[in-house]
Design an enzyme around this catalytic site. Structure first.
Site, short mmCIF file in Angstrom:
data_model
loop_
_atom_site.label_atom_id
_atom_site.label_comp_id
_atom_site.label_asym_id
_atom_site.label_seq_id
_atom_site.Cartn_x
_atom_site.Cartn_y
_atom_site.Cartn_z
N ASP A 227 0.80 -1.23 0.00
CA ASP A 227 0.00 0.00 0.00
C ASP A 227 0.83 1.28 0.00
O ASP A 227 0.33 2.35 0.36
CB ASP A 227 -0.95 0.01 1.21
CG ASP A 227 -2.08 -0.99 1.04
OD1 ASP A 227 -2.62 -1.08 -0.08
OD2 ASP A 227 -2.41 -1.68 2.01
N ASP B 115 -6.83 -3.50 -6.29
CA ASP B 115 -6.49 -2.23 -5.64
C ASP B 115 -5.02 -1.85 -5.87
O ASP B 115 -4.65 -0.67 -5.87
CB ASP B 115 -6.70 -2.30 -4.12
CG ASP B 115 -7.87 -3.15 -3.68
OD1 ASP B 115 -8.24 -4.08 -4.42
OD2 ASP B 115 -8.39 -2.92 -2.59
N1 GLY Z 1 -7.68 -1.14 -0.67
C1 GLY Z 1 -8.60 -1.64 0.25
C2 GLY Z 1 -9.98 -1.20 -0.01
O1 GLY Z 1 -10.31 -0.70 -1.06
O2 GLY Z 1 -10.79 -1.37 0.89
#
Ligand code: GLY
Length: 395
Positions: free
Chosen positions: A117, A179
């Site tokens: 992330d 994501d």
């Molecule tokens: N990246 C995690 C979410 O979208 O909840």
């Protein structure tokens, strides 16, 4: 920096095609109470007490309980990003000062290799600041490059992708989530800053692998693809935050469209543009998409029309579609973004002035399968809303 009233910005977006040349002489708002509401909400962010260990992530409006997270949380960079973007929208130094303070607390994440992330955390904070504050640009770019060096340690040459999560190792050998596309912006920027293509090469490989394995024939996306690290092949396609493995989690569709549009910006690869358009079309024209443009959290929840909505999916898609419009000139994409802004520009979605918490919009859904953050204000819903306003303003 040009200072516009909040209502003027909204009016400008609705009149986007007619206000290109004269942005400072816009018609006043037809609803000054909404203007005051925006002011109050924006002030709730700048007045929120600075705390290096507690980044506001979400809140329960009825109880006023704010969910606070440490910098290692994937959402930590959005709050600083919101303050940076409010600085860009209002021109007020108070936002910049707080943005600088909150951004600094994220620096230690540049060494955190336990997560994919990095882009969400470092690029939304330092990356946004580097674009808006020339006095910080060099220092912030150094942190972006250091963060990129950490992020690429998660790249696997056989799979040709960056590993997303480290949990569930016994069942997920090498998981990649849709994501993860958003983290590639940090890598592309690191290549521009350094002149070394190795970061962008990894970003491109990751995008190509994801393009091959994450999309269904109808152009919706799986959430998680699990890879075999010996063969490099996809071996399972499942969900973590969607309704089920075959479902279409709304925010996942937004990550895909935003991600491939952003990767087109850096590569001009037509395959990325094609996928972004196909998934955008799937989303916009979905039979379960409500008239107001704010999707339910998952397109197949059987409780629709009584399922929770997800404002964050709408704002992320809207922001991505403003950029997609700039490449395709397809007005459908611009119309969707304008519709989302128009819908959100209402007392149903803007938090009431009495709510004490550093958020702007209500009705996002974080993690439905875990019954966590359902139908409430979430920091990244606000982040992509503000980014949409800025993107609309800039076209
Ligand atoms: N990246 C995690 C979410 O979208 O909840």
């Amino acid at each position: 920096m040009i200072k516009l009233s909040l209502s003027s910005i909204i009016v400008c977006m609705i009149m986007i095609t007619s206000c290109k040349s004269e942005r400072t002489s816009l018609a006043p708002s037809s609803d000054s109470s909404l203007d005051r509401l925006y002011e109050t909400r924006y002030e709730s962010l700048v007045n929120y007490p600075v705390d290096s260990l507690s980044f506001p992530r979400a809140m329960t409006p009825t109880t006023g309980v704010i969910k606070k997270v440490p910098s290692k949380d994937w959402t930590s960079g959005f709050f600083a990003g919101n303050l940076w973007q409010l600085y860009a929208l209002t021109g007020k130094d108070a936002y910049k000062e707080k943005a600088i303070a909150w951004t600094a607390f994220i620096e230690k994440e540049k060494h955190n290799g336990k997560t994919h992330d990095m882009g969400f955390k470092v690029y939304c904070s330092f990356g946004t600041g580097a674009k808006l504050d020339p006095s910080k640009k060099a220092a912030y770019q150094k942190i972006i490059v250091e963060s990129a060096n950490t992020l690429i340690t998660r790249y696997n040459k056989k799979v040709k992708a960056i590993r997303s999560w480290d949990f569930n190792k016994d069942i997920w050998e090498f998981p990649v989530i849709i994501d993860n596309m958003l983290n590639l912006e940090l890598l592309c920027e690191a290549s521009i800053i350094t002149g070394d293509t190795k970061y962008k090469d990894i970003a491109v490989n990751h995008a190509n692998t994801t393009l091959k394995n994450h999309f269904r024939p109808d152009n919706s996306t799986f959430h998680v693809v699990v890879y075999d690290t010996i063969t490099g092949k996809a071996k399972a396609k499942v969900t973590h935050q969607g309704f089920n493995d075959a479902s279409s989690w709304a925010r996942g569709q937004s990550w895909a469209v935003y991600g491939y549009t952003m990767m087109y910006r850096y590569t001009k690869n037509p395959a990325y543009l094609k996928q972004a358009e196909a998934t955008a079309n799937y989303f916009i024209t979905n039979k379960n998409m409500p008239q107001d443009g704010i999707p339910y959290w998952d397109f197949i929840d059987p409780k629709i029309p009584n399922a929770p909505k997800d404002v964050s999916a709408a704002t992320c898609m809207a922001s991505g579609l403003v950029e997609l419009y700039t490449y395709t000139k397809n007005k459908t994409y611009l119309a969707y973004a304008e519709k989302v802004v128009k819908t959100l520009n209402s007392k149903n979605y803007i938090l009431d002035a009495t709510v004490k918490g550093p958020f702007i919009l209500d009705h996002s859904t974080g993690n439905w399968p875990k019954n966590d953050e359902i139908d409430e204000p979430i920091v990244y819903g606000d982040y992509y809303f503000l980014e949409t306003l800025l993107r609309l303003k800039s076209i």
